[in-house]
Every structure is written in C-alpha cells, then in structure tokens.
Write an enzyme that holds these catalytic residues in place. Sequence first.
Site, mmCIF file in Angstrom:
data_model
loop_
_atom_site.group_PDB
_atom_site.id
_atom_site.type_symbol
_atom_site.label_atom_id
_atom_site.label_comp_id
_atom_site.label_asym_id
_atom_site.label_seq_id
_atom_site.Cartn_x
_atom_site.Cartn_y
_atom_site.Cartn_z
ATOM 1 N N SER A 157 0.829 -1.199 0.000
ATOM 2 C CA SER A 157 0.000 0.000 0.000
ATOM 3 C C SER A 157 0.871 1.261 0.000
ATOM 4 O O SER A 157 1.691 1.435 -0.899
ATOM 5 C CB SER A 157 -0.951 -0.043 1.202
ATOM 6 N N ASP A 251 -9.895 -2.993 -5.953
ATOM 7 C CA ASP A 251 -9.035 -2.114 -5.168
ATOM 8 C C ASP A 251 -8.921 -0.769 -5.877
ATOM 9 O O ASP A 251 -8.637 -0.721 -7.080
ATOM 10 C CB ASP A 251 -7.646 -2.772 -5.054
ATOM 11 N N HIS A 281 -8.167 -4.472 -1.363
ATOM 12 C CA HIS A 281 -6.903 -3.868 -0.953
ATOM 13 C C HIS A 281 -6.376 -4.538 0.322
ATOM 14 O O HIS A 281 -7.140 -4.913 1.211
ATOM 15 C CB HIS A 281 -7.120 -2.377 -0.702
#
Length: 311
Positions: A157, A251, A281
């Site tokens: 991320s 995502d 995600h």
Amino acid sequence: MSPLHPQVRHLVATLATRPPAAPWEVPITAYREAGERLAALAGPPDDGCAVTDLTIPVRRGSVDARRYRPPGQTVGPAVLYLHGGGFVRGSLDSHDRLCRALCVRGGLGVVAVAYRLAPENRFPAAHDDALDALRWVSEHAGELSIDVTALAVAGDSSGGMLAAATALATRSGGPPLKAQGLVCPALDATMSSGSVDRYHAGPILTREALAWSYDQYIPDTDDRRSARASPLFEENLADAPPAIIISAQIDPVADDARRYAAALAAAGVAVDTHEYAGMPHSFVLLTGMLEDGDHALTTFATGLAELLNSG
C-alpha cells in the site's frame, strides 16, 4: 463491478457488524489503535524465525525497526520492509505476521522499519526515513548477517509507494538493490487511475479514505505530481531493480499496479505480476480469513527469493 470473492463477502459481512469509523471522524490515536486490532485477521504468527528489535539512526533522529532471520541462516539475502497504513498508521506489530511469513517462506532476512507517520510528519519524512534506513542496513550488512549483493526493498500500500520511490532513488548513489517487491502499491498521489472511481466504495479501502490519507501526508498538490511522491510519474525507469508486484482486483489502486508494471516492462525492467481476482486492498494482511491472501503472501516471498538468489 467485478464480483467479490465469497470469502471476501463473508469478511465484509463480519466487519459490518461493527463498522469502523471513517478516519476523519475519530482522533488519530483511535484510528491507529483500530488498525492495530486488524492484525488479528492475519492469523497466528509463524514462530519459525529469530526476531530482534533494533533502532536505526536517520537524518532526523532514529526509527524503530525489527529484524527477522530464517532458522539456521548465517549470511543471506534480505529485504527492507516498509509497512502500509496510508502513511498515517501501521507499525512493526501490525505487519509482524507478514514479515515473519516473508522470512520463513522465502528464506529471507527481513528488516522492517517503523518510519515516521503523518500528519505529525509530512512529506518527505517517510521517504527520507526509508532511504536512510536502507543505507544504514547496507552499511551494517556484515553485523546483520546480510549479503549486501542480494538486497531488496518491499512494502504494501503506502509502503509500496515508499519501496518503489526508494528503489528509484538508489539508482543515483544509493545502495545497489537486486529486487523490489510491491503489494497493492499506491503509486499515484493524484489518484488519476480509473480504478479509483471503479472501486470508490471499497471494501477495505475507499476513495475518500485514500484521498484523506494523501491529504495527511502530502497536502501540497504540487508535491503529489513529483516522481518521488508518485513513482508512476517517473519518466525514466531504466535500471530500476527487477520487480514482483502483487495486486488485488477490487481495489482503488489496482490500476496503479497495472500501470507501473507496464511502465517497468516498457523500460526493459523484468517484472513479475500477480493480480488476484475478487480480492480487496491489503488482502495479504487478512490471511487468517482469506486463502488467496495466504497464497499471495507465499507467492510474494518465493518470488522475491528467486530474484535475490538469481545469478
């Protein structure tokens, strides 16, 4: 919109019984504490590695770090790992299970870094910490039992952004890297990827939460267009280290991963991509509930190991 995997639907239904507050609705400390509690969804930790806490000096003080060593290894390949959390939360503990799995399944040394968080520390604080920590690890490779010729940087991320930016920065005077690993990376702070709108409602990550996170760390919109904050804006990707990229289909930053993989390949950089259908995600942090998350984590660990152990 593509369908969610049945296990993801079950996870979403479970979380819906106690829906988390939006990050802007609670104090930052409460938001961070909520993120730490999500670590329980990663399943039990793997005890098959040696773990030691460290402190790494950086240009503005020091950061906490954690070293993981495979059983029986003397000197071997290693990964500097940068946790996700939207630059605002995440810690050594929140990603401890992931780092343990990376170490054991890949046979890799891992040094996880707790870089400074926003909004207390804005751009480029986390970027500076990541690069400084990598340089320190490279300089102290001998005492850390790390093969300095087989070193990678990785993250998920927001940590994926930091890892990609660090990998690019090392081309001009930084420690040489043999590989980079990105998991569900957020690589465009301007949020121009089509997936940001396609999957604006999440689950796990929403467009609003992504925008809020960027606001906390990179409030200056001009900074967001720099290649350092948005690696997708880097025009010259030649000589970037080979990459393995794990991404999720459902995502908001799914297209960030696709676009970056394509750009790396166009620049002649070897890149191995794996997109998991129906996954949200940060699914690799939910391995206690998502079988594909566990599979992706193994794929990531073994893929990094192959890159680092290659001739």
